[in-house]
Design a protein around this motif. Structure first.
Motif, PDB file in Angstrom:
ATOM      1  N   ALA A 112       0.808  -1.216   0.000  1.00  0.00           N
ATOM      2  CA  ALA A 112       0.000   0.000   0.000  1.00  0.00           C
ATOM      3  C   ALA A 112       0.839   1.262   0.000  1.00  0.00           C
ATOM      4  CB  ALA A 112      -0.920   0.001   1.230  1.00  0.00           C
ATOM      5  N   ILE A 113       2.020   1.192   0.643  1.00  0.00           N
ATOM      6  CA  ILE A 113       2.769   2.413   0.891  1.00  0.00           C
ATOM      7  C   ILE A 113       3.888   2.622  -0.119  1.00  0.00           C
ATOM      8  CG2 ILE A 113       4.199   3.599   2.597  1.00  0.00           C
ATOM      9  CD1 ILE A 113       2.490   2.109   4.719  1.00  0.00           C
ATOM     10  N   GLY A 114       4.493   1.530  -0.625  1.00  0.00           N
ATOM     11  CA  GLY A 114       5.530   1.687  -1.649  1.00  0.00           C
ATOM     12  C   GLY A 114       6.757   2.385  -1.122  1.00  0.00           C
ATOM     13  N   ALA A 115       6.988   3.622  -1.569  1.00  0.00           N
ATOM     14  CA  ALA A 115       8.216   4.338  -1.213  1.00  0.00           C
ATOM     15  C   ALA A 115       8.194   4.911   0.194  1.00  0.00           C
ATOM     16  CB  ALA A 115       8.472   5.471  -2.212  1.00  0.00           C
ATOM     17  N   ARG A 116       7.045   4.816   0.895  1.00  0.00           N
ATOM     18  CA  ARG A 116       6.920   5.250   2.279  1.00  0.00           C
ATOM     19  C   ARG A 116       7.234   6.736   2.453  1.00  0.00           C
ATOM     20  NH1 ARG A 116       8.237  -0.169   2.663  1.00  0.00           N
ATOM     21  NH2 ARG A 116      10.442   0.140   2.372  1.00  0.00           N
ATOM     22  N   ALA A 117       7.706   7.075   3.633  1.00  0.00           N
ATOM     23  CA  ALA A 117       7.864   8.492   3.979  1.00  0.00           C
ATOM     24  C   ALA A 117       9.047   9.096   3.243  1.00  0.00           C
ATOM     25  CB  ALA A 117       8.042   8.639   5.489  1.00  0.00           C
ATOM     26  N   PHE A 118       8.779   9.792   2.199  1.00  0.00           N
ATOM     27  CA  PHE A 118       9.820  10.342   1.339  1.00  0.00           C
ATOM     28  C   PHE A 118      10.167  11.754   1.796  1.00  0.00           C
ATOM     29  CE2 PHE A 118      11.865   9.925  -2.857  1.00  0.00           C
ATOM     30  CZ  PHE A 118      12.270  11.223  -3.061  1.00  0.00           C
ATOM     31  N   ASP A 119      11.472  12.038   1.869  1.00  0.00           N
ATOM     32  CA  ASP A 119      11.940  13.365   2.256  1.00  0.00           C
ATOM     33  C   ASP A 119      12.409  14.104   1.000  1.00  0.00           C
ATOM     34  OD1 ASP A 119      13.096  15.648   3.220  1.00  0.00           O
ATOM     35  OD2 ASP A 119      14.342  14.662   4.722  1.00  0.00           O
ATOM     36  N   PRO A 120      11.627  15.078   0.496  1.00  0.00           N
ATOM     37  CA  PRO A 120      12.021  15.782  -0.740  1.00  0.00           C
ATOM     38  C   PRO A 120      13.379  16.457  -0.636  1.00  0.00           C
ATOM     39  CG  PRO A 120       9.737  16.255  -0.168  1.00  0.00           C
ATOM     40  CD  PRO A 120      10.331  15.540   1.011  1.00  0.00           C
ATOM     41  N   LEU A 121      13.685  17.026   0.547  1.00  0.00           N
ATOM     42  CA  LEU A 121      14.986  17.687   0.681  1.00  0.00           C
ATOM     43  C   LEU A 121      16.128  16.690   0.571  1.00  0.00           C
ATOM     44  CD1 LEU A 121      14.477  20.346   3.493  1.00  0.00           C
ATOM     45  CD2 LEU A 121      14.169  20.547   1.026  1.00  0.00           C
ATOM     46  N   ALA A 122      15.899  15.464   1.037  1.00  0.00           N
ATOM     47  CA  ALA A 122      16.941  14.437   0.911  1.00  0.00           C
ATOM     48  C   ALA A 122      17.224  14.157  -0.560  1.00  0.00           C
ATOM     49  CB  ALA A 122      16.513  13.159   1.619  1.00  0.00           C
ATOM     50  N   GLU A 310       5.347   9.739 -18.849  1.00  0.00           N
ATOM     51  CA  GLU A 310       4.654  10.794 -18.126  1.00  0.00           C
ATOM     52  C   GLU A 310       5.393  11.044 -16.804  1.00  0.00           C
ATOM     53  OE1 GLU A 310       0.544  10.045 -17.613  1.00  0.00           O
ATOM     54  OE2 GLU A 310       0.133   9.808 -19.755  1.00  0.00           O
ATOM     55  N   PHE A 311       6.279  12.037 -16.803  1.00  0.00           N
ATOM     56  CA  PHE A 311       6.999  12.380 -15.592  1.00  0.00           C
ATOM     57  C   PHE A 311       6.099  13.198 -14.671  1.00  0.00           C
ATOM     58  CE2 PHE A 311      10.524  11.552 -18.496  1.00  0.00           C
ATOM     59  CZ  PHE A 311      11.359  10.800 -17.682  1.00  0.00           C
ATOM     60  N   PRO A 312       6.356  13.131 -13.364  1.00  0.00           N
ATOM     61  CA  PRO A 312       5.508  13.873 -12.420  1.00  0.00           C
ATOM     62  C   PRO A 312       5.521  15.380 -12.640  1.00  0.00           C
ATOM     63  CG  PRO A 312       6.858  12.240 -11.273  1.00  0.00           C
ATOM     64  CD  PRO A 312       7.354  12.296 -12.682  1.00  0.00           C
ATOM     65  N   VAL A 313       6.610  15.887 -13.236  1.00  0.00           N
ATOM     66  CA  VAL A 313       6.742  17.327 -13.468  1.00  0.00           C
ATOM     67  C   VAL A 313       7.101  17.559 -14.927  1.00  0.00           C
ATOM     68  CG1 VAL A 313       7.983  19.429 -12.809  1.00  0.00           C
ATOM     69  CG2 VAL A 313       7.531  17.670 -11.098  1.00  0.00           C
ATOM     70  N   MET A 347       5.549  12.899  -4.040  1.00  0.00           N
ATOM     71  CA  MET A 347       4.121  12.620  -4.121  1.00  0.00           C
ATOM     72  C   MET A 347       3.837  11.483  -5.088  1.00  0.00           C
ATOM     73  SD  MET A 347       2.532  16.471  -4.010  1.00  0.00           S
ATOM     74  CE  MET A 347       2.623  17.463  -2.505  1.00  0.00           C
ATOM     75  N   ALA A 348       4.555  11.459  -6.200  1.00  0.00           N
ATOM     76  CA  ALA A 348       4.360  10.382  -7.172  1.00  0.00           C
ATOM     77  C   ALA A 348       4.796   9.041  -6.607  1.00  0.00           C
ATOM     78  CB  ALA A 348       5.133  10.688  -8.452  1.00  0.00           C
ATOM     79  N   VAL A 355       1.648  11.019   2.734  1.00  0.00           N
ATOM     80  CA  VAL A 355       2.371  11.627   3.846  1.00  0.00           C
ATOM     81  C   VAL A 355       3.832  11.806   3.440  1.00  0.00           C
ATOM     82  CG1 VAL A 355       3.114  11.380   6.247  1.00  0.00           C
ATOM     83  CG2 VAL A 355       0.853  10.558   5.545  1.00  0.00           C
ATOM     84  N   LEU A 356       4.342  13.013   3.580  1.00  0.00           N
ATOM     85  CA  LEU A 356       5.753  13.295   3.347  1.00  0.00           C
ATOM     86  C   LEU A 356       6.355  13.830   4.636  1.00  0.00           C
ATOM     87  CD1 LEU A 356       5.641  15.160  -0.086  1.00  0.00           C
ATOM     88  CD2 LEU A 356       5.768  12.705   0.338  1.00  0.00           C
ATOM     89  N   ARG A 357       7.632  13.583   4.811  1.00  0.00           N
ATOM     90  CA  ARG A 357       8.314  14.137   5.972  1.00  0.00           C
ATOM     91  C   ARG A 357       9.528  14.898   5.473  1.00  0.00           C
ATOM     92  NH1 ARG A 357      12.130   9.688   8.959  1.00  0.00           N
ATOM     93  NH2 ARG A 357      13.222   8.960   7.107  1.00  0.00           N
ATOM     94  N   ILE A 358       9.797  16.039   6.102  1.00  0.00           N
ATOM     95  CA  ILE A 358      10.946  16.864   5.723  1.00  0.00           C
ATOM     96  C   ILE A 358      11.769  17.116   6.971  1.00  0.00           C
ATOM     97  CG2 ILE A 358      11.710  19.095   4.863  1.00  0.00           C
ATOM     98  CD1 ILE A 358       9.304  19.191   3.078  1.00  0.00           C
TER      99      ILE A 358
END
Length: 404
Positions: A112-122, A310-313, A347-348, A355-358
């Motif tokens: 269900a979660i896949g990549a889990r809590a992803f930190d964009p800054l990381a 189709e890239f996310p951005v 997000m993708a 849920v994201l964590r930074i």
């Protein structure tokens, strides 16, 4: 099924004593001074979901002086509870709101979660190769980048090898003199010239003998008219024989050819070798051009395939060295562009658990925080941000392992 954290409870996890957080809105700030447990709050979310991966990254999940730690996440459709003890690796339960427990809780979370809590800054701080790997893992590519890179590298290496041959052959070719059209195509044998000369010498000798015999007979005819008939017959025979032979041949050209034969043959050999090198050079150049064309075709195939992804951005892509944005390396994009791309990728990578964590959110300026809030609201994501704050007025303030 879209999941967000409706409630977080954690006891004795890392620096935390006991926290109970019911977040509101799309952006959740976890504030406070350093070494109070802010990071432990964000890590607790990941630890509850990630299982073995989180365990390997966290050597001591239980707060010093305690025997157990518990993290409970209410995700709406799922309630996740993970316990750690000092005696074993702990337990995990995943329940539905009605209390029904799932038999394979970690498998359910992984699916269900896949990549889990992803930190964009990381992501922005990753080396180029690791950024590329993260991007490729996020999008559905119609080709295998590693396989295509291996094919490209094989062709590139072969072309490089052929290029070295071309350079070597060009150097060899430059060492030869230009072709002399007056030279024969093949070397000439001295034995053949000597044999030809011997035939000419023999002919000359026979001719001279015939002329001498004719002269003697003519003298005898003059002196011996009574033998005229016989001598005339002999004369006729000799004249016939003389007609079968060539006129005297000049031997000087044969001697001249023999005198320069080895030098001429050496030039012929050099010219033949030059022709061979030129032929091989032409072949290598053709092979080099063919491999260059193959490289172009690989790049065209890759470009055509990437055009369908189709890239996310919009504007996001990648090349052999890493992630690109609007055709330039990702590292050269502006800070705002990097943040927007990283958040979109996060997000993708987490379509179910929104849920994201930074971590280290204090590094973000006000514009960046506004951008994150805008994206979170636009895509209905929940972003947990850790910030250092001395005032005690930002978000949920953590003080000595508890919510103040």
């Amino acid at each position: 099924m879209a999941l967000q954290v409706l409630n977080l409870r954690a006891e004795n996890y890392k620096r935390l004593k006991a926290v109970d957080i019911t977040p509101e809105g799309n952006v959740v700030f976890i504030g406070g001074r350093n070494a109070q447990g802010k990071t432990s709050v964000l890590d607790a979310i990941w630890a509850a979901l990630a299982g073995g991966e989180a365990s390997r990254a966290t050597q001591q999940p239980i707060r010093d002086g305690q025997d157990t730690a518990v993290v409970r996440l209410d995700l709406g459709d799922l309630i996740v509870t993970r316990r750690w003890t000092k005696d074993d690796s702990g337990t995990l339960t995943v329940e539905a709101p009605d209390g029904a427990k799932h038999s394979s809780p970690q498998k359910l979370l992984d699916q269900a979660i896949g990549a889990r809590a992803f930190d964009p800054l990381a992501f922005t701080r990753l080396p180029a190769r690791e950024q590329l790997a993260a991007l490729v893992a996020t999008v559905d590519l119609p080709f295998d980048p590693d396989e295509l890179e291996r094919e490209r590298k094989g062709v590139y290496d072969r072309r490089t090898e052929i290029g070295r041959d071309v350079t070597k052959l060009e150097g060899q070719l430059a060492g030869y003199t230009q072709p002399d059209p007056s030279l024969p195509e093949a070397e000439e044998s001295a034995a053949d010239v000597l044999a030809e000369r011997e035939r000419a010498r023999s002919n000359n000798e026979m001719y001279e003998r015939a002329v001498a015999a004719e002269k003697r007979l003519m003298e005898e005819i003059n002196e011996l008219e009574e033998q005229l008939r016989e001598k005339m017959n002999n004369l006729a025979l000799l004249q016939d024989a003389a007609l079968q032979l060539d006129r005297p041949v000049d031997l000087a050209p044969f001697d001249e050819r023999l005198a320069t034969l080895e030098q001429t043959n050496a030039r012929v050999r050099a010219q033949q070798q030059r022709a061979a090198v030129a032929a091989e050079l032409a072949e290598r150049k053709q092979a080099h051009a063919q491999h260059t064309l193959k490289l172009q075709q690989i790049e065209q195939r890759k470009a055509a395939a990437l055009a369908e992804v189709e890239f996310p951005v919009p504007g996001l892509s990648f090349n052999d060295t890493g992630v690109t944005f609007n055709g330039i390396p990702f590292s050269q994009a502006s800070a705002a562009e990097q943040l927007r791309v990283s958040v979109a990728l996060a997000m993708a990578a987490n379509p179910t658990l929104r849920v994201l964590r930074i971590l280290d959110g204090s590094l973000l300026d006000s514009k960046s925080l506004e951008l994150i809030a805008e994206l979170a609201a636009e895509h209905d994501y929940q972003v947990w941000i850790e910030v250092v704050d001395e005032s005690g007025s930002v978000g949920f303030v953590i003080e000595d392992g508890e919510v103040r």
